[in-house]
Design a protein around this motif. Structure first.
Motif, PDB file in Angstrom:
ATOM      1  N   LYS A  50      32.601  58.105  66.990  1.00 49.73           N
ATOM      2  CA  LYS A  50      33.032  58.470  65.637  1.00 49.73           C
ATOM      3  C   LYS A  50      33.775  57.322  64.950  1.00 49.73           C
ATOM      4  O   LYS A  50      33.647  57.138  63.737  1.00 49.73           O
ATOM      5  CB  LYS A  50      33.900  59.728  65.691  1.00 49.73           C
ATOM      6  CG  LYS A  50      33.094  61.005  65.915  1.00 49.73           C
ATOM      7  CD  LYS A  50      33.912  62.259  65.745  1.00 49.73           C
ATOM      8  CE  LYS A  50      34.720  62.552  66.989  1.00 49.73           C
ATOM      9  NZ  LYS A  50      35.384  63.894  66.902  1.00 49.73           N
ATOM     10  N   GLN A  51      34.496  56.527  65.706  1.00 50.30           N
ATOM     11  CA  GLN A  51      35.155  55.358  65.123  1.00 50.30           C
ATOM     12  C   GLN A  51      34.127  54.355  64.601  1.00 50.30           C
ATOM     13  O   GLN A  51      34.289  53.780  63.519  1.00 50.30           O
ATOM     14  CB  GLN A  51      36.055  54.700  66.173  1.00 50.30           C
ATOM     15  CG  GLN A  51      37.306  55.493  66.517  1.00 50.30           C
ATOM     16  CD  GLN A  51      38.054  54.901  67.695  1.00 50.30           C
ATOM     17  OE1 GLN A  51      37.797  53.776  68.117  1.00 50.30           O
ATOM     18  NE2 GLN A  51      39.000  55.667  68.239  1.00 50.30           N
ATOM     19  N   VAL A  52      33.077  54.156  65.373  1.00 45.26           N
ATOM     20  CA  VAL A  52      32.001  53.258  64.933  1.00 45.26           C
ATOM     21  C   VAL A  52      31.331  53.819  63.684  1.00 45.26           C
ATOM     22  O   VAL A  52      31.044  53.090  62.725  1.00 45.26           O
ATOM     23  CB  VAL A  52      30.968  53.052  66.062  1.00 45.26           C
ATOM     24  CG1 VAL A  52      29.729  52.333  65.528  1.00 45.26           C
ATOM     25  CG2 VAL A  52      31.578  52.268  67.207  1.00 45.26           C
ATOM     26  N   MET A  53      31.101  55.124  63.659  1.00 45.24           N
ATOM     27  CA  MET A  53      30.473  55.757  62.499  1.00 45.24           C
ATOM     28  C   MET A  53      31.346  55.640  61.251  1.00 45.24           C
ATOM     29  O   MET A  53      30.835  55.429  60.140  1.00 45.24           O
ATOM     30  CB  MET A  53      30.176  57.224  62.787  1.00 45.24           C
ATOM     31  CG  MET A  53      29.062  57.461  63.783  1.00 45.24           C
ATOM     32  SD  MET A  53      28.694  59.230  63.969  1.00 45.24           S
ATOM     33  CE  MET A  53      28.046  59.600  62.329  1.00 45.24           C
ATOM     34  N   ALA A  54      32.653  55.786  61.427  1.00 43.60           N
ATOM     35  CA  ALA A  54      33.563  55.706  60.282  1.00 43.60           C
ATOM     36  C   ALA A  54      33.460  54.359  59.589  1.00 43.60           C
ATOM     37  O   ALA A  54      33.511  54.267  58.350  1.00 43.60           O
ATOM     38  CB  ALA A  54      34.995  55.961  60.741  1.00 43.60           C
ATOM     39  N   ILE A  55      33.289  53.310  60.376  1.00 42.74           N
ATOM     40  CA  ILE A  55      33.135  51.964  59.797  1.00 42.74           C
ATOM     41  C   ILE A  55      31.735  51.792  59.221  1.00 42.74           C
ATOM     42  O   ILE A  55      31.555  51.312  58.098  1.00 42.74           O
ATOM     43  CB  ILE A  55      33.404  50.891  60.868  1.00 42.74           C
ATOM     44  CG1 ILE A  55      34.850  50.983  61.350  1.00 42.74           C
ATOM     45  CG2 ILE A  55      33.105  49.503  60.325  1.00 42.74           C
ATOM     46  CD1 ILE A  55      35.155  50.112  62.554  1.00 42.74           C
ATOM     47  N   ALA A  56      30.718  52.205  59.994  1.00 46.07           N
ATOM     48  CA  ALA A  56      29.330  51.981  59.589  1.00 46.07           C
ATOM     49  C   ALA A  56      28.975  52.709  58.304  1.00 46.07           C
ATOM     50  O   ALA A  56      28.247  52.179  57.449  1.00 46.07           O
ATOM     51  CB  ALA A  56      28.390  52.409  60.711  1.00 46.07           C
ATOM     52  N   THR A  57      29.464  53.929  58.132  1.00 49.33           N
ATOM     53  CA  THR A  57      29.111  54.704  56.935  1.00 49.33           C
ATOM     54  C   THR A  57      29.738  54.139  55.671  1.00 49.33           C
ATOM     55  O   THR A  57      29.317  54.494  54.564  1.00 49.33           O
ATOM     56  CB  THR A  57      29.549  56.175  57.093  1.00 49.33           C
ATOM     57  OG1 THR A  57      30.938  56.224  57.451  1.00 49.33           O
ATOM     58  CG2 THR A  57      28.724  56.878  58.162  1.00 49.33           C
ATOM     59  N   GLN A  58      30.712  53.256  55.805  1.00 45.55           N
ATOM     60  CA  GLN A  58      31.331  52.638  54.638  1.00 45.55           C
ATOM     61  C   GLN A  58      30.594  51.381  54.167  1.00 45.55           C
ATOM     62  O   GLN A  58      30.780  50.934  53.037  1.00 45.55           O
ATOM     63  CB  GLN A  58      32.793  52.267  54.951  1.00 45.55           C
ATOM     64  CG  GLN A  58      33.684  53.464  55.239  1.00 45.55           C
ATOM     65  CD  GLN A  58      33.706  54.446  54.089  1.00 45.55           C
ATOM     66  OE1 GLN A  58      33.950  54.062  52.925  1.00 45.55           O
ATOM     67  NE2 GLN A  58      33.449  55.718  54.388  1.00 45.55           N
ATOM     68  N   ARG A  59      29.755  50.831  55.036  1.00 46.89           N
ATOM     69  CA  ARG A  59      29.121  49.556  54.678  1.00 46.89           C
ATOM     70  C   ARG A  59      27.597  49.581  54.742  1.00 46.89           C
ATOM     71  O   ARG A  59      26.939  48.634  54.298  1.00 46.89           O
ATOM     72  CB  ARG A  59      29.650  48.453  55.586  1.00 46.89           C
ATOM     73  CG  ARG A  59      29.289  48.618  57.060  1.00 46.89           C
ATOM     74  CD  ARG A  59      30.044  47.636  57.943  1.00 46.89           C
ATOM     75  NE  ARG A  59      29.679  47.794  59.353  1.00 46.89           N
ATOM     76  CZ  ARG A  59      30.314  47.206  60.362  1.00 46.89           C
ATOM     77  NH1 ARG A  59      31.356  46.425  60.106  1.00 46.89           N
ATOM     78  NH2 ARG A  59      29.913  47.384  61.607  1.00 46.89           N
ATOM     79  N   SER A  60      27.009  50.636  55.316  1.00 43.99           N
ATOM     80  CA  SER A  60      25.552  50.705  55.464  1.00 43.99           C
ATOM     81  C   SER A  60      25.044  52.077  55.054  1.00 43.99           C
ATOM     82  O   SER A  60      25.761  53.075  55.188  1.00 43.99           O
ATOM     83  CB  SER A  60      25.139  50.407  56.914  1.00 43.99           C
ATOM     84  OG  SER A  60      25.632  49.153  57.342  1.00 43.99           O
ATOM     85  N   GLN A  61      23.806  52.108  54.583  1.00 46.49           N
ATOM     86  CA  GLN A  61      23.227  53.363  54.110  1.00 46.49           C
ATOM     87  C   GLN A  61      22.201  53.951  55.076  1.00 46.49           C
ATOM     88  O   GLN A  61      21.800  55.101  54.952  1.00 46.49           O
ATOM     89  CB  GLN A  61      22.570  53.152  52.742  1.00 46.49           C
ATOM     90  CG  GLN A  61      23.530  52.797  51.631  1.00 46.49           C
ATOM     91  CD  GLN A  61      24.010  51.361  51.713  1.00 46.49           C
ATOM     92  OE1 GLN A  61      23.209  50.434  51.843  1.00 46.49           O
ATOM     93  NE2 GLN A  61      25.326  51.177  51.644  1.00 46.49           N
TER      94      GLN A  61
END
Length: 416
Positions: A50-61
């Motif tokens: 979930k930590q990885v997702m929190a970052i990824a969803t802010q910069r990638s679609q």
């Protein structure tokens, strides 16, 4: 719109398996013209995923997950995605039916644990798995699309090629195509080659980048265009210029190898090869026989590790062995000529050296290698190489085998 690859699996973090999925997906995204700037590897831990997702969803679609779709307790990808978005999991009967059918076809009965694979987030679509029991999902949330794939490479590739690529094309994800071609070089260093092609390294489209590994140098030419054909066309003049500059140092492109390049030249000449190996211990024969159809030109070899084998099977002079030592020009030449005569080939190739880590002296240090070459018309010659005493045993052996093949390749080019 940009994509991001997230590979889930503690076994990847521990180095137990090679993360080939990320490499494959990166190449596929480039082919489709989908920008891709980040990759992550995370263990089988819900909070860290979930930590990885929190970052990824802010910069990638477009988030592409591999791994964690199996039936065991540590397969947590789908349920963690559902938890991240606070949506329930629902069991899909069509997945149960698919798994049951596949198990029956293999003479097995679906276990209760496999029902876990039928649970997907509410609102997600099923990404069908043609060959395995673990389906993926297509899950759209806010401005993000999530795709999940099993970690098994064969399953992931089938799902990507048969289902995902058409989906991405239909839904407007694909942009300009990025096409790359790698030129491969042996017998030169990365720095020397970079100096020769320096102006080309400044190009913006196509771009040229260099990298080296185990003695081999590569130049990757990449072009961005509206179609694959246009990108390939843009690469042609750059490739031609590099080949002109590098001459015989360039032995092939993309999936070509030194053994395949040598094999092609031997086939064209209608000639055969045998090898006599000491420090490489059969390494040359191994890489040659990895090429399908190599029996048409490669007859076999002799691993002459001990001096007695060199003398008795390759007819190396005992006097020369005593006088010059096994690691010497005369012995390398006699090994090459001896194996060609003994096994009846047009060409004989030999390697004798000190691979280390011990056995070196001040006069003959670790990394000293002699390569012998015998060919038509009574040709017999040898070459001395000093690969360096700081190199590992494996590196010296691999470099020796490749350099021997490169020597034969250059001789075949000159004759043909």
């Amino acid at each position: 719109m940009t994509a991001e690859i997230i590979c889930v699996g503690t076994e990847i973090l521990l180095g137990d398996i090679l993360n080939s999925n990320a490499q494959y997906l990166a190449q596929q995204l480039a082919n489709l013209g989908i920008p891709h700037y980040y990759q992550s590897v995370v263990g089988d831990n819900p909070e860290r995923i979930k930590q990885v997702m929190a970052i990824a969803t802010q910069r990638s679609q477009l988030l592409i997950f591999t791994g964690g779709l199996g039936p065991t307790p540590d397969d947590l990808t789908v349920e963690t995605i559902a938890d991240f978005y606070n949506v329930p999991l629902t069991e899909r009967p069509e997945i149960i039916e698919d798994i049951t059918t596949k198990f029956a076809q293999r003479g097995r009965v679906m276990t209760e644990s496999n029902r876990k694979q039928a649970l997907i987030p509410e609102g997600a679509d099923v990404l069908y798995n043609p060959i395995g029991s673990a389906p993926g999902i297509i899950f759209k949330r806010d401005k993000v699309t999530i795709l999940t794939f099993p970690g098994v490479p064969a399953e992931m590739k089938r799902m990507w090629e048969e289902i995902t690529v058409p989906y991405l094309r239909t839904n407007g994800w694909c942009g300009q195509t990025i096409y790359s071609r790698s030129l491969k070089f042996w017998g030169t260093t990365e720095s020397a080659l970079a100096e020769k092609v320096a102006p080309l390294l400044e190009l913006e489209n196509p771009t040229v980048a260099s990298y080296a590994n185990h003695g081999e140098v590569r130049l990757r030419i990449s072009a961005r265009a509206e179609s694959r054909a246009a990108a390939m066309e843009a690469i042609v003049p750059v490739e031609e210029k590099i080949r002109e500059i590098a001459s015989a140092d360039c032995y092939g492109i993309d999936e070509e190898t030194l053994p395949s390049a040598v094999g092609k030249l031997l086939l064209e000449a209608g000639q055969t090869l045998t090898v006599a190996e000491s420090c490489t211990g059969g390494g040359i024969g191994t890489v040659l026989t990895e090429i399908p159809g190599s029996s048409k030109y490669f007859l076999g070899g002799i691993i002459a590790y001990d001096n007695r084998v060199k003398a008795e099977l390759l007819n190396v002079s005992k006097e020369d062995l005593d006088r010059f030592g096994a690691v010497s020009d005369p012995v390398a030449q006699q090994m090459a000529a001896g194996v060609a005569k003994s096994l009846g080939s047009d060409w004989g190739l030999s390697v004798t050296g000190i691979a280390g880590p011990g056995g070196g002296t001040e006069i003959k240090p670790v990394g000293l290698v002699y390569i012998g070459l015998a060919g038509p018309g009574g040709l017999v010659e040898s070459f001395e190489y000093r690969f360096g005493s700081t190199r590992s045993r494996g590196w010296i052996r691999r470099a020796s085998a490749s350099t021997a093949l490169d020597r034969l390749r250059r001789k075949l080019l000159a004759i043909n």
